[in-house]
Design an enzyme around this catalytic site. Structure first.
Site, PDB file in Angstrom:
ATOM      1  N   GLY A  58      72.372  49.281  65.245  1.00 41.95           N
ATOM      2  CA  GLY A  58      72.383  50.418  66.176  1.00 41.95           C
ATOM      3  C   GLY A  58      72.271  50.031  67.636  1.00 41.95           C
ATOM      4  O   GLY A  58      72.114  50.901  68.495  1.00 41.95           O
ATOM      5  N   GLN A  59      72.353  48.725  67.955  1.00 41.53           N
ATOM      6  CA  GLN A  59      72.161  48.312  69.356  1.00 41.53           C
ATOM      7  C   GLN A  59      73.221  47.320  69.846  1.00 41.53           C
ATOM      8  O   GLN A  59      72.901  46.368  70.572  1.00 41.53           O
ATOM      9  CB  GLN A  59      70.764  47.709  69.533  1.00 41.53           C
ATOM     10  CG  GLN A  59      69.652  48.756  69.528  1.00 41.53           C
ATOM     11  CD  GLN A  59      68.405  48.233  70.215  1.00 41.53           C
ATOM     12  OE1 GLN A  59      67.920  47.165  69.879  1.00 41.53           O
ATOM     13  NE2 GLN A  59      67.890  48.973  71.183  1.00 41.53           N
ATOM     14  N   GLY A  93      57.865  52.274  84.266  1.00 45.20           N
ATOM     15  CA  GLY A  93      57.887  52.340  82.799  1.00 45.20           C
ATOM     16  C   GLY A  93      56.718  51.587  82.179  1.00 45.20           C
ATOM     17  O   GLY A  93      55.825  51.105  82.898  1.00 45.20           O
ATOM     18  N   ILE A 108      56.344  48.598  80.244  1.00 48.96           N
ATOM     19  CA  ILE A 108      56.178  47.170  80.550  1.00 48.96           C
ATOM     20  C   ILE A 108      56.168  46.971  82.067  1.00 48.96           C
ATOM     21  O   ILE A 108      55.395  46.173  82.592  1.00 48.96           O
ATOM     22  CB  ILE A 108      57.300  46.336  79.869  1.00 48.96           C
ATOM     23  CG1 ILE A 108      57.087  46.333  78.341  1.00 48.96           C
ATOM     24  CG2 ILE A 108      57.323  44.915  80.402  1.00 48.96           C
ATOM     25  CD1 ILE A 108      58.170  45.604  77.542  1.00 48.96           C
ATOM     26  N   TYR A 126      58.940  44.219  69.922  1.00 48.06           N
ATOM     27  CA  TYR A 126      58.631  45.662  69.926  1.00 48.06           C
ATOM     28  C   TYR A 126      57.237  45.899  70.505  1.00 48.06           C
ATOM     29  O   TYR A 126      56.234  45.523  69.923  1.00 48.06           O
ATOM     30  CB  TYR A 126      58.761  46.229  68.513  1.00 48.06           C
ATOM     31  CG  TYR A 126      60.211  46.413  68.114  1.00 48.06           C
ATOM     32  CD1 TYR A 126      60.816  47.674  68.158  1.00 48.06           C
ATOM     33  CD2 TYR A 126      60.998  45.330  67.759  1.00 48.06           C
ATOM     34  CE1 TYR A 126      62.158  47.835  67.834  1.00 48.06           C
ATOM     35  CE2 TYR A 126      62.342  45.478  67.429  1.00 48.06           C
ATOM     36  CZ  TYR A 126      62.910  46.736  67.468  1.00 48.06           C
ATOM     37  OH  TYR A 126      64.240  46.899  67.156  1.00 48.06           O
ATOM     38  N   PRO A 146      60.732  40.282  75.275  1.00 47.34           N
ATOM     39  CA  PRO A 146      59.711  40.971  74.481  1.00 47.34           C
ATOM     40  C   PRO A 146      60.263  41.433  73.132  1.00 47.34           C
ATOM     41  O   PRO A 146      61.447  41.764  73.005  1.00 47.34           O
ATOM     42  CB  PRO A 146      59.353  42.199  75.329  1.00 47.34           C
ATOM     43  CG  PRO A 146      59.915  41.941  76.686  1.00 47.34           C
ATOM     44  CD  PRO A 146      61.100  41.055  76.478  1.00 47.34           C
ATOM     45  N   THR A 184      67.833  52.477  76.520  1.00 42.97           N
ATOM     46  CA  THR A 184      68.539  52.371  75.231  1.00 42.97           C
ATOM     47  C   THR A 184      69.412  53.616  75.054  1.00 42.97           C
ATOM     48  O   THR A 184      69.062  54.704  75.535  1.00 42.97           O
ATOM     49  CB  THR A 184      67.562  52.315  74.034  1.00 42.97           C
ATOM     50  OG1 THR A 184      66.686  53.440  74.107  1.00 42.97           O
ATOM     51  CG2 THR A 184      66.760  51.027  74.018  1.00 42.97           C
ATOM     52  N   TYR A 209      73.028  47.438  73.642  1.00 43.02           N
ATOM     53  CA  TYR A 209      71.772  46.903  74.192  1.00 43.02           C
ATOM     54  C   TYR A 209      71.687  45.388  73.974  1.00 43.02           C
ATOM     55  O   TYR A 209      71.333  44.631  74.883  1.00 43.02           O
ATOM     56  CB  TYR A 209      70.620  47.623  73.486  1.00 43.02           C
ATOM     57  CG  TYR A 209      69.236  47.330  73.981  1.00 43.02           C
ATOM     58  CD1 TYR A 209      68.691  48.023  75.068  1.00 43.02           C
ATOM     59  CD2 TYR A 209      68.423  46.392  73.344  1.00 43.02           C
ATOM     60  CE1 TYR A 209      67.399  47.786  75.488  1.00 43.02           C
ATOM     61  CE2 TYR A 209      67.129  46.153  73.757  1.00 43.02           C
ATOM     62  CZ  TYR A 209      66.620  46.852  74.836  1.00 43.02           C
ATOM     63  OH  TYR A 209      65.327  46.617  75.252  1.00 43.02           O
ATOM     64  N   GLY A 240      65.577  49.077  82.367  1.00 40.93           N
ATOM     65  CA  GLY A 240      66.442  49.085  81.190  1.00 40.93           C
ATOM     66  C   GLY A 240      66.336  50.385  80.415  1.00 40.93           C
ATOM     67  O   GLY A 240      65.339  51.109  80.513  1.00 40.93           O
TER      68      GLY A 240
HETATM   69  N1  CAA Z   1      69.343  47.710  58.524  1.00 37.19           N
HETATM   70  C1  CAA Z   1      70.190  48.094  57.550  1.00 37.19           C
HETATM   71  N2  CAA Z   1      70.607  49.355  57.421  1.00 37.19           N
HETATM   72  C2  CAA Z   1      70.176  50.244  58.292  1.00 37.19           C
HETATM   73  C3  CAA Z   1      69.322  49.914  59.344  1.00 37.19           C
HETATM   74  C4  CAA Z   1      68.890  48.601  59.419  1.00 37.19           C
HETATM   75  N3  CAA Z   1      68.046  48.180  60.383  1.00 37.19           N
HETATM   76  N4  CAA Z   1      69.058  51.011  60.067  1.00 37.19           N
HETATM   77  C5  CAA Z   1      69.747  52.033  59.496  1.00 37.19           C
HETATM   78  N5  CAA Z   1      70.399  51.557  58.416  1.00 37.19           N
HETATM   79  C6  CAA Z   1      71.232  52.319  57.482  1.00 37.19           C
HETATM   80  C7  CAA Z   1      70.499  53.479  56.906  1.00 37.19           C
HETATM   81  O1  CAA Z   1      69.740  53.058  55.804  1.00 37.19           O
HETATM   82  C8  CAA Z   1      71.648  54.403  56.482  1.00 37.19           C
HETATM   83  O2  CAA Z   1      72.234  53.926  55.291  1.00 37.19           O
HETATM   84  P1  CAA Z   1      72.877  54.928  54.207  1.00 37.19           P
HETATM   85  O3  CAA Z   1      73.955  55.679  54.950  1.00 37.19           O
HETATM   86  O4  CAA Z   1      73.399  54.007  53.163  1.00 37.19           O
HETATM   87  O5  CAA Z   1      71.746  55.771  53.768  1.00 37.19           O
HETATM   88  C9  CAA Z   1      72.650  54.149  57.611  1.00 37.19           C
HETATM   89  O6  CAA Z   1      72.299  52.907  58.218  1.00 37.19           O
HETATM   90  C10 CAA Z   1      72.596  55.230  58.661  1.00 37.19           C
HETATM   91  O7  CAA Z   1      73.603  54.935  59.556  1.00 37.19           O
HETATM   92  P2  CAA Z   1      74.057  55.953  60.650  1.00 37.19           P
HETATM   93  O8  CAA Z   1      75.178  55.372  61.392  1.00 37.19           O
HETATM   94  O9  CAA Z   1      74.236  57.307  60.059  1.00 37.19           O
HETATM   95  O10 CAA Z   1      72.793  55.903  61.548  1.00 37.19           O
HETATM   96  P3  CAA Z   1      72.004  57.041  62.256  1.00 37.19           P
HETATM   97  O11 CAA Z   1      72.924  57.842  63.093  1.00 37.19           O
HETATM   98  O12 CAA Z   1      71.113  57.703  61.294  1.00 37.19           O
HETATM   99  O13 CAA Z   1      71.087  56.169  63.263  1.00 37.19           O
HETATM  100  C11 CAA Z   1      70.147  54.213  64.276  1.00 37.19           C
HETATM  101  C12 CAA Z   1      70.989  54.790  63.127  1.00 37.19           C
HETATM  102  C13 CAA Z   1      70.417  54.904  65.598  1.00 37.19           C
HETATM  103  C14 CAA Z   1      70.524  52.772  64.429  1.00 37.19           C
HETATM  104  C15 CAA Z   1      68.677  54.372  63.900  1.00 37.19           C
HETATM  105  O14 CAA Z   1      68.483  53.734  62.656  1.00 37.19           O
HETATM  106  C16 CAA Z   1      67.759  53.740  64.915  1.00 37.19           C
HETATM  107  O15 CAA Z   1      67.372  54.340  65.890  1.00 37.19           O
HETATM  108  N6  CAA Z   1      67.349  52.472  64.711  1.00 37.19           N
HETATM  109  C17 CAA Z   1      66.452  51.768  65.589  1.00 37.19           C
HETATM  110  C18 CAA Z   1      67.204  50.877  66.498  1.00 37.19           C
HETATM  111  C19 CAA Z   1      66.209  50.062  67.283  1.00 37.19           C
HETATM  112  O16 CAA Z   1      65.536  49.181  66.766  1.00 37.19           O
HETATM  113  N7  CAA Z   1      66.091  50.330  68.580  1.00 37.19           N
HETATM  114  C20 CAA Z   1      65.138  49.654  69.359  1.00 37.19           C
HETATM  115  C21 CAA Z   1      64.726  50.542  70.482  1.00 37.19           C
HETATM  116  S1  CAA Z   1      63.371  49.858  71.386  1.00 37.19           S
HETATM  117  C22 CAA Z   1      64.028  48.615  72.205  1.00 37.19           C
HETATM  118  O17 CAA Z   1      65.188  48.402  72.286  1.00 37.19           O
HETATM  119  C23 CAA Z   1      63.055  47.719  72.924  1.00 37.19           C
HETATM  120  C24 CAA Z   1      63.266  46.329  72.537  1.00 37.19           C
HETATM  121  O18 CAA Z   1      63.807  45.574  73.326  1.00 37.19           O
HETATM  122  C25 CAA Z   1      62.771  45.813  71.244  1.00 37.19           C
END
Ligand code: CAA
Length: 246
Positions: free
Chosen positions: A148-149, A13, A15, A184, A182, A91, A152, A89
């Site tokens: 959303g995690q 992957g 990293i 992002y 790490p 997600t 994770y 790892g």
């Molecule tokens: N803070 C506050 N509100 C948030 C939010 C946040 N960070 N993210 C989404 N929302 C809100 C939206 O604004 C929306 O609000 P409304 O309904 O009022 O419009 C609502 O949440 C949407 O919720 P849903 O449950 O319908 O969410 P979804 O199905 O559209 O998907 C999610 C939500 C999957 C979490 C998507 O926002 C996402 O993928 N987020 C990124 C998560 C993330 O950071 N992952 C990191 C991956 S990389 C990694 O993990 C490596 C590492 O170690 C850093």
């Protein structure tokens, strides 16, 4: 410098590749695992073109039996494992009220249970030889949580609980155990986050950019060094200032 044998899980992957290269650049012999043969062979060919010769072993880190078999195969191919980087790892993001047991289980198995599965067959040899380096690749989101995690973040926080216990148990035997967390980093995993969400996250990073895989690998190299013998049970945050604490 002593040339040692390193096993990096999930080394194909973003990293993981940078960590494999870093360790090889330090003179170590490096192996990683794979599940998809075709992808792994293409990766190995690319690495050869870049001047690196990495050993590949097939197996799934979520299976205790496969993990043990992989460890034995690496030992057969390269020698006893002195350096273990628990990097594999995945997600399966989703808000918790919509999260399935499958999403929860897949992430806990791959990111956390794998740490038991792979470290267990490695630890006895390190204790006997009185030298070892074990590093968990955790995440900023294990520290601060992330929308959303829940799966994770739970797994990544669990990795550091493992680190600090294993560090205590093995400190007198020359085995250090640390976590690197790490933020992002520009990898496929982060690029899979929806673009508008990613843009908001990037805007929150004080350095104004995503990290580079090499910037994580550098820290792994530091912790693996002979001179890092007194660093154990620590967590090193590398996140461009995205989350600061002490
Ligand atoms: N803070 C506050 N509100 C948030 C939010 C946040 N960070 N993210 C989404 N929302 C809100 C939206 O604004 C929306 O609000 P409304 O309904 O009022 O419009 C609502 O949440 C949407 O919720 P849903 O449950 O319908 O969410 P979804 O199905 O559209 O998907 C999610 C939500 C999957 C979490 C998507 O926002 C996402 O993928 N987020 C990124 C998560 C993330 O950071 N992952 C990191 C991956 S990389 C990694 O993990 C490596 C590492 O170690 C850093």
């Amino acid at each position: 410098m002593t040339s040692r044998v390193a096993f990096v899980t999930g080394g194909t992957g973003g990293i993981g590749t940078a960590i494999c290269k870093q360790l090889a650049d330090m003179g170590h012999k490096v192996a990683t695992n794979y599940r998809n043969e075709e992808k792994a062979k293409a990766w190995q060919a690319q690495m050869k073109a870049d001047g690196y010769d990495f050993a590949l072993v097939k197996g799934d880190v979520t299976s205790p039996d496969e993990a043990q078999a992989m460890v034995r195969e690496v030992e057969q191919k390269l020698g006893p494992i002195d350096i273990l980087i628990n990097n594999a790892g995945i997600t399966r993001d989703g808000t918790f009220h919509k999260m399935s047991a499958q999403q929860w289980g897949d992430v806990i198995n791959t990111n956390l249970n794998s740490v038991f599965n792979v470290t267990r067959p490695v630890i006895d040899g390190m204790r006997e030889r009185k030298w070892g380096r074990i590093i968990q690749i955790s995440s900023i989101n294990g520290l601060k949580g992330q929308y959303g995690q829940a799966n994770y973040a739970a797994a990544k926080a669990g990795m550091h609980g493992f680190t600090i216990s294993l560090a205590r148990e093995n400190a007198k035997l020359g085995v250090t155990v640390n976590t690197v967390s790490p933020g992002y980093v520009a990898t496929d995993m982060v690029m899979a986050v929806p673009e508008e969400v990613r843009a908001k996250i990037a805007a929150d990073i004080p350095t104004g950019r995503l990290g580079m895989p090499e910037e994580i690998a550098y820290a792994v190299g530091f912790l693996v060094d002979e001179r890092a013998a007194w660093i154990t049970g620590s967590n090193l945050d590398i996140n461009g200032g995205h989350h600061m604490g002490w």
